[in-house]
Design a protein around this motif. Structure first.
Motif, PDB file in Angstrom:
ATOM      1  N   ARG A   1       0.818  -1.222   0.000  1.00 54.35           N
ATOM      2  CA  ARG A   1       0.000   0.000   0.000  1.00 54.35           C
ATOM      3  C   ARG A   1       0.850   1.271   0.000  1.00 54.35           C
ATOM      4  O   ARG A   1       0.548   2.226  -0.718  1.00 54.35           O
ATOM      5  N   SER A   2       1.893   1.282   0.784  1.00 52.57           N
ATOM      6  CA  SER A   2       2.738   2.483   0.811  1.00 52.57           C
ATOM      7  C   SER A   2       3.458   2.672  -0.514  1.00 52.57           C
ATOM      8  O   SER A   2       3.652   3.811  -0.973  1.00 52.57           O
ATOM      9  N   TRP A   3       3.854   1.588  -1.153  1.00 55.23           N
ATOM     10  CA  TRP A   3       4.546   1.678  -2.440  1.00 55.23           C
ATOM     11  C   TRP A   3       3.607   2.166  -3.537  1.00 55.23           C
ATOM     12  O   TRP A   3       3.988   3.016  -4.362  1.00 55.23           O
ATOM     13  N   LEU A   4       2.377   1.679  -3.557  1.00 56.73           N
ATOM     14  CA  LEU A   4       1.405   2.166  -4.543  1.00 56.73           C
ATOM     15  C   LEU A   4       1.069   3.635  -4.285  1.00 56.73           C
ATOM     16  O   LEU A   4       0.822   4.395  -5.231  1.00 56.73           O
ATOM     17  N   THR A   5       1.059   4.037  -3.037  1.00 62.04           N
ATOM     18  CA  THR A   5       0.842   5.456  -2.730  1.00 62.04           C
ATOM     19  C   THR A   5       1.952   6.314  -3.332  1.00 62.04           C
ATOM     20  O   THR A   5       1.707   7.404  -3.849  1.00 62.04           O
ATOM     21  N   ALA A   6       3.176   5.809  -3.296  1.00 58.14           N
ATOM     22  CA  ALA A   6       4.310   6.568  -3.818  1.00 58.14           C
ATOM     23  C   ALA A   6       4.382   6.563  -5.338  1.00 58.14           C
ATOM     24  O   ALA A   6       4.930   7.501  -5.931  1.00 58.14           O
ATOM     25  N   THR A   7       3.853   5.532  -5.977  1.00 59.88           N
ATOM     26  CA  THR A   7       4.029   5.390  -7.424  1.00 59.88           C
ATOM     27  C   THR A   7       2.796   5.750  -8.236  1.00 59.88           C
ATOM     28  O   THR A   7       2.858   5.770  -9.464  1.00 59.88           O
TER      29      THR A   7
ATOM     30  N   THR B   1      -1.334   7.999  -8.279  1.00 57.77           N
ATOM     31  CA  THR B   1      -2.004   9.234  -7.859  1.00 57.77           C
ATOM     32  C   THR B   1      -2.876   9.056  -6.626  1.00 57.77           C
ATOM     33  O   THR B   1      -3.487  10.023  -6.165  1.00 57.77           O
ATOM     34  N   GLN B   2      -2.955   7.850  -6.069  1.00 58.47           N
ATOM     35  CA  GLN B   2      -3.881   7.584  -4.975  1.00 58.47           C
ATOM     36  C   GLN B   2      -3.146   7.329  -3.668  1.00 58.47           C
ATOM     37  O   GLN B   2      -1.981   6.912  -3.666  1.00 58.47           O
ATOM     38  N   ALA B   3      -3.812   7.593  -2.557  1.00 58.19           N
ATOM     39  CA  ALA B   3      -3.263   7.357  -1.223  1.00 58.19           C
ATOM     40  C   ALA B   3      -3.877   6.088  -0.651  1.00 58.19           C
ATOM     41  O   ALA B   3      -5.073   6.047  -0.357  1.00 58.19           O
ATOM     42  N   LEU B   4      -3.062   5.046  -0.493  1.00 56.76           N
ATOM     43  CA  LEU B   4      -3.525   3.767   0.048  1.00 56.76           C
ATOM     44  C   LEU B   4      -2.876   3.426   1.381  1.00 56.76           C
ATOM     45  O   LEU B   4      -3.295   2.473   2.038  1.00 56.76           O
ATOM     46  N   THR B   5      -1.880   4.173   1.786  1.00 56.20           N
ATOM     47  CA  THR B   5      -1.195   3.891   3.048  1.00 56.20           C
ATOM     48  C   THR B   5      -2.172   3.962   4.214  1.00 56.20           C
ATOM     49  O   THR B   5      -2.883   4.945   4.388  1.00 56.20           O
TER      50      THR B   5
ATOM     51  N   ALA C   1      13.836  -1.410  -4.069  1.00 51.39           N
ATOM     52  CA  ALA C   1      13.988  -2.247  -2.877  1.00 51.39           C
ATOM     53  C   ALA C   1      12.664  -2.494  -2.152  1.00 51.39           C
ATOM     54  O   ALA C   1      12.656  -3.055  -1.049  1.00 51.39           O
ATOM     55  N   ALA C   2      11.544  -2.073  -2.738  1.00 49.98           N
ATOM     56  CA  ALA C   2      10.248  -2.251  -2.081  1.00 49.98           C
ATOM     57  C   ALA C   2       9.933  -3.732  -1.911  1.00 49.98           C
ATOM     58  O   ALA C   2      10.193  -4.557  -2.785  1.00 49.98           O
ATOM     59  N   ARG C   3       9.351  -4.069  -0.778  1.00 53.41           N
ATOM     60  CA  ARG C   3       8.977  -5.459  -0.484  1.00 53.41           C
ATOM     61  C   ARG C   3       7.602  -5.750  -1.081  1.00 53.41           C
ATOM     62  O   ARG C   3       6.593  -5.796  -0.389  1.00 53.41           O
ATOM     63  N   VAL C   4       7.598  -5.933  -2.388  1.00 53.88           N
ATOM     64  CA  VAL C   4       6.350  -6.201  -3.107  1.00 53.88           C
ATOM     65  C   VAL C   4       6.586  -7.248  -4.188  1.00 53.88           C
ATOM     66  O   VAL C   4       7.705  -7.404  -4.686  1.00 53.88           O
ATOM     67  N   GLU C   5       5.518  -7.954  -4.535  1.00 55.68           N
ATOM     68  CA  GLU C   5       5.491  -8.854  -5.669  1.00 55.68           C
ATOM     69  C   GLU C   5       4.301  -8.475  -6.538  1.00 55.68           C
ATOM     70  O   GLU C   5       3.255  -8.050  -6.024  1.00 55.68           O
ATOM     71  N   ILE C   6       4.452  -8.633  -7.840  1.00 59.47           N
ATOM     72  CA  ILE C   6       3.412  -8.234  -8.791  1.00 59.47           C
ATOM     73  C   ILE C   6       3.042  -9.456  -9.618  1.00 59.47           C
ATOM     74  O   ILE C   6       3.906 -10.054 -10.263  1.00 59.47           O
ATOM     75  N   ASP C   7       1.773  -9.832  -9.591  1.00 59.15           N
ATOM     76  CA  ASP C   7       1.338 -11.055 -10.273  1.00 59.15           C
ATOM     77  C   ASP C   7       0.115 -10.793 -11.140  1.00 59.15           C
ATOM     78  O   ASP C   7      -0.842 -10.122 -10.707  1.00 59.15           O
ATOM     79  N   ASP C   8       0.123 -11.333 -12.358  1.00 65.19           N
ATOM     80  CA  ASP C   8      -1.076 -11.390 -13.175  1.00 65.19           C
ATOM     81  C   ASP C   8      -2.035 -12.407 -12.567  1.00 65.19           C
ATOM     82  O   ASP C   8      -1.617 -13.520 -12.227  1.00 65.19           O
ATOM     83  N   ARG C   9      -3.303 -12.043 -12.435  1.00 67.34           N
ATOM     84  CA  ARG C   9      -4.284 -12.956 -11.841  1.00 67.34           C
ATOM     85  C   ARG C   9      -5.292 -13.386 -12.909  1.00 67.34           C
ATOM     86  O   ARG C   9      -6.447 -12.971 -12.919  1.00 67.34           O
ATOM     87  N   ASP C  10      -4.837 -14.256 -13.794  1.00 69.55           N
ATOM     88  CA  ASP C  10      -5.718 -14.764 -14.840  1.00 69.55           C
ATOM     89  C   ASP C  10      -6.713 -15.794 -14.322  1.00 69.55           C
ATOM     90  O   ASP C  10      -7.587 -16.237 -15.064  1.00 69.55           O
ATOM     91  N   ASP C  11      -6.569 -16.170 -13.053  1.00 67.88           N
ATOM     92  CA  ASP C  11      -7.525 -17.091 -12.439  1.00 67.88           C
ATOM     93  C   ASP C  11      -8.765 -16.367 -11.932  1.00 67.88           C
ATOM     94  O   ASP C  11      -9.705 -17.008 -11.459  1.00 67.88           O
ATOM     95  N   LEU C  12      -8.780 -15.051 -12.040  1.00 65.94           N
ATOM     96  CA  LEU C  12      -9.907 -14.261 -11.559  1.00 65.94           C
ATOM     97  C   LEU C  12     -10.716 -13.706 -12.731  1.00 65.94           C
ATOM     98  O   LEU C  12     -10.196 -13.500 -13.822  1.00 65.94           O
TER      99      LEU C  12
END
Length: 385
Positions: free
Chosen positions: A75-81, A83-87, A142-153
């Protein structure tokens, strides 16, 4: 910029539907362009739209793509990258976000739902996931995140959570339910116009695809993309594959309402957003058009918008078009800011002559303003950035 609202569709053979698309029943007529993998309609578009508006049907939005960002810093990483605040937002929070270019142009749009303390689900328009994922991968560092395509959804659309719209179907617990409250202002949001008078309350419900395959679908529980698009147009909502182009500023499409958090702090493109918000005006504006339907001509996205008919000055382009059960033929267009708000416009529609050659006709269209120039009405006061 987008595909025609009424293209020539092709029907998927019944044998090909089995096991591929659980909501494609016999007689489903497929769309084209970004919606080519889902039904445009099931034989009665306006009847389907009425069921959708009455909250008795869902729409197969299987063309939408899902991306999961998970990890301790999600959430903090998406807030930084973005336009939205998710932290610090609680699990279940649903919002919209964008990625802008350094010049403040819209590059990516996504619906975002916090599905766990360390996981955010992003839903994107067809064909848009790869670009956003590429950008996020570049920004991971160095952000502690993983990014995955969710084709099962798989995504369903409705005017409410799908289990509530179809309570007798026995749908399982969804992975996520998304609605950003449009047209209500989100945190840090700014409205550039009045918003629709009667918003639909459209929602996205995300399921495990395998769970939908087992559901006993009935034809009267389904509506096609033609119904969904007409409702979206009436809601004044921009779509990434239709309204956004290489020049789009978020102000032009009223995206500051729910997608851009104007007070959260730094993000790419912030300087342009602040400058236009506080000191200037966007050069273009989104408008909804009520089109003359007396000539029974199909409206097509991509048609020119002019002042004063065929010989008048070009002021914009039709980006989306549809037939609404209550409003009749309607369209979204991006036009120059200087086009007078109270002036009737004309839109170009394709026609074929008697000898089969392609031509054009012009239909009158009355404006319903979405984005207002600064000298028309007042926008909510916002702090300077």
């Amino acid at each position: 910029m987008s595909d025609p609202a009424h293209p020539d569709h092709t029907t998927l053979p019944a044998a090909a539907q089995i096991g591929r698309r659980p909501l494609l029943s016999t007689g489903a007529v497929l769309g084209e362009g970004p919606d080519a993998s889902v039904p445009a309609h099931y034989g009665a578009p306006l009847r389907e739209q009425r069921r959708l508006l009455d909250r008795r049907a869902v729409v197969d939005l299987g063309q939408l793509e899902v991306l999961e960002v998970r990890g301790a810093d999600a959430r903090s990483w998406l807030t930084a990258t973005t336009t939205q605040a998710l932290t610090g937002t609680p699990v279940g929070t649903a919002t919209s976000l964008a990625v802008l270019s350094p010049q403040g142009r819209v590059e990516h749009l996504a619906a975002a739902t916090v599905i766990a303390e360390d996981s955010v689900l992003l839903v994107l328009d067809a064909g848009c996931r790869a670009g956003l994922r590429h950008y996020l991968e570049m920004m991971r560092f160095a952000a502690r995140v993983e990014i995955d395509d969710r084709d099962d959804l798989r995504v369903l659309g409705a005017l409410g959570p799908a289990p509530e719209v179809l309570p007798d179907l026995g749908l399982p617990e969804p992975v996520a339910v998304w609605s950003d409250g449009w047209p209500e202002l989100g945190p840090g949001g700014v409205a550039y116009g009045p918003g629709p008078e009667d918003p639909s309350g459209a929602m996205l419900t995300v399921y495990e695809a395998s769970a939908l395959e087992a559901a006993p679908w009935q034809s009267d529980q389904l509506a096609g993309m033609m119904a969904w698009e007409a409702v979206r147009i009436a809601d004044h909502r921009a779509r990434a594959t239709h309204e956004v182009d290489q020049r789009s500023l978020p102000h032009e499409l009223d995206l500051l309402r729910t997608t851009v958090h104007t007070t959260k702090g730094c993000y790419r493109g912030q300087e342009t957003v602040a400058k236009v918000l506080n000191l200037g005006q966007p050069p273009r504006r989104l408008v909804m058009l009520h089109v003359d339907g007396s000539q029974d001509l199909p409206i097509a996205a991509g048609g020119e918008v002019r002042r004063g008919g065929a010989e008048g000055k070009v002021v914009g382009t039709v980006t989306s078009a549809g037939m609404h059960a209550d409003l009749g033929p309607i369209a979204l267009a991006v036009v120059r800011r200087a086009a007078p708000l109270d002036e009737q416009l004309s839109i170009q529609v394709p026609v074929a002559s008697a000898d089969g050659e392609a031509g054009s006709a012009w239909l009158d269209a009355a404006q319903e303003p979405i984005v207002l120039p600064r000298d028309h009405g007042e926008r909510p006061a916002t702090p300077r950035l």
